[in-house]
Design an enzyme around this catalytic site. Structure first.
Site: not given
Length: 535
Positions: A41, A49, A52, A80, A98
């Site tokens: 809808s 939120v 990433a 990223k 990393p």
């Protein structure tokens, strides 16, 4: 096809979870007789939120056959290489988590064990200096991984930052082109079958009834089917993860985007910084026990870069998971299934892994309870694994400058996480169970970055020649630095992707096989030419 085959799959809710599910089903259930319908809808907004991701998203896109350059352009994505953590272990400190590995293991000995012994002999930089992804990130550089086993560039792993709304639209176009039917409407009633309580259909506000055999609940925190209709129950983890609020605010920014996410610890939570092509994604995750909503918004506004592009959006959440992700003939994905704050960018991965598990355990009309139980077991393990890793970030801190951080530093933690910390604190040992998401590199990054430093190292390290290991460490580090220097800037690489979208692009390539120990005597190569490599 037989009389037990599921004919109608109904997905309740759109957004990232709904359209990822629809796209995957249109690709892998395209058998000529299973129909997929998605109900959403426009009156109901979607929640995101963070934008990433972690490297497995590359596998998801590749399996759909998506062209990476097209995806980058359409979703305003950037690359990223990991996450920079600021002020987590202590004020004024930072470290980098990393993607990919630290250095190279040798004769069955993990690289971090070699590093631990060597740092007892001399002063060494942070262990991230032995990560191709971290070194490139520190220079603001990026290039696609190489297939050449001699090149350190083979060890560069990445994920994406992207606009979640644009990603949902992108997948919607893909899914509808592959036969998914979208129905606009708001659900006002759910129909349960007498006797076993299975969902048989839903009624929309306009009176239309949508029937189905299998229902996928992507309705968000509300859990329209999994909770409101089936009363599945929820396991609350706020005693370990006290944050229960978030404020999101997009801003403008100048200059090239950084190839990493930044997480900065604040007075009662943490702030994210996610660079996209067209804006900066920002937000504050915090605990309402330790800071008011008004003070939290002031704190976020006071730490933003650039100008606000929209008023901050607020949401409340309860960290935890649904007691069953699959109940009767309803399977919950996304926020309907559970929520762990996006500190390590796992929200979209929960959706992705849930889809993959359901396809591998796809039921028929008999709904074998063994399939359901195995799905629930695997999803429970995933949620608990991620939970423990996130709890570690809060627990492993020296900060006592605010009541929030003093609480986190002294709080009780899950027993299995406590055992992990004890094992690492003694001799740097890490043992992974089953199909855990986070590898040794991830645990080592947070442990060392937040002051959990082993008292010793594994005895097996002493069987290796100290001087040769020292030379090897220096060679590896120089190799990463040399390669990173020659890479294009991240901004240039993103612009190159957006300018080079073939009309009939080839799909993202499969990941290369495991790399051998690089020799660092490699030839010059074009970082633009190589296919993307998932972790």
């Amino acid at each position: 096809m037989n009389e037990h085959t599921i004919r109608d799959v109904v997905i309740v809710g759109g957004g990232t979870a709904g359209w990822m599910t629809a796209a995957a089903f249109s690709r892998f259930l395209n058998n000529g007789y299973t129909r997929v319908t998605l109900i959403e809808s426009e009156e109901i907004g979607t929640i995101g939120v963070g934008e990433a991701t972690i490297p497995p998203i590359i596998t998801f896109n590749r399996l759909l056959g998506l062209n990476e350059n097209d995806f980058i352009r359409e979703t305003k994505a950037t690359f990223k290489l990991g996450i920079e953590f600021v002020d987590w272990g202590g004020l004024g400190e930072r470290y980098f988590h990393p993607f990919g590995a630290h250095g190279q293991d040798l004769q069955g000995v993990h690289f971090h064990q070699l590093y631990l012994r060597e740092r007892q002999r001399r002063v060494l930089p942070d262990i991230s200096a032995w990560s191709m992804s971290a070194v490139a990130a520190s220079m603001g550089k990026f290039g696609r991984p190489s297939d050449d086993a001699r090149s350190p560039l083979r060890e560069l792993f990445y994920a994406y930052h992207f606009d979640a709304g644009l990603y949902a639209q992108y997948l919607r176009r893909f899914a509808e082109a592959n036969g998914v039917t979208r129905v606009e409407g708001r659900i006002v009633d759910t129909h349960l079958r007498a006797g076993d309580g299975f969902v048989t259909g839903v009624t929309l506000a306009d009176g239309q009834i949508i029937s189905g055999d299998l229902f996928i609940d992507c309705s968000g925190f509300r859990g329209l089917l999994i909770e409101e209709a089936l009363e599945t129950g929820y396991e609350d983890w706020q005693h370990w993860l006290p944050c229960d609020r978030a404020i999101a605010a997009p801003t403008s920014y100048a200059g090239d985007p950084s190839p990493f996410t930044r997480s900065t610890a604040r007075s009662a939570g943490w702030q994210w910084r996610i660079p996209l092509q067209h804006r900066m994604g920002n937000g504050l995750v915090y605990s309402s026990r330790f800071i008011s909503d008004e003070a939290a918004e002031r704190e976020l506004r006071g730490n933003l870069e650039g100008d606000l592009l929209a008023e901050p959006r607020k949401l409340a959440f309860t960290t935890g998971r649904r007691k069953q992700s699959w109940n009767r003939n309803v399977v919950a994905f996304g926020l309907s299934s559970g929520f762990i704050e996006p500190l390590e960018s796992t929200s979209i991965h929960f959706i992705q892994l849930g889809i993959a598990r359901l396809i591998s355990l796809f039921p028929d009309l008999r709904f074998d309870p063994n399939e359901r139980d195995e799905f629930n077991r695997q999803m429970q393990e995933l949620y608990e694994d991620v939970r423990d890793f996130i709890v570690l970030h809060y627990k492993a801190t020296l900060r006592n400058d605010t009541p929030f951080w003093d609480h986190c530093r002294t709080m009780d933690i899950p027993d299995r996480l406590a055992r992990r910390i004890e094992l690492f604190s003694a001799k740097g040992r890490i043992f992974r169970d089953g199909a855990e998401l986070f590898a040794n590199t991830s645990w080592v990054s947070v442990f060392l970055g937040q002051h959990i430093v082993p008292a010793d190292y594994e005895p097996a390290v002493d069987a290796l020649d100290e001087d040769k290991i020292a030379i090897a460490l220096d060679q590896i580090r120089r190799g990463y630095l040399d390669v990173a220097e020659r890479l294009p800037t991240h901004g240039d690489f993103v612009r190159h992707c957006c300018e080079n979208v073939p009309r009939h692009g080839t799909p993202i390539a499969a990941p290369p096989s495991s790399a051998a120990m690089p020799t660092f005597s490699f030839e010059s190569e074009s970082p633009f030419a190589k296919p993307a490599s998932p972790i």
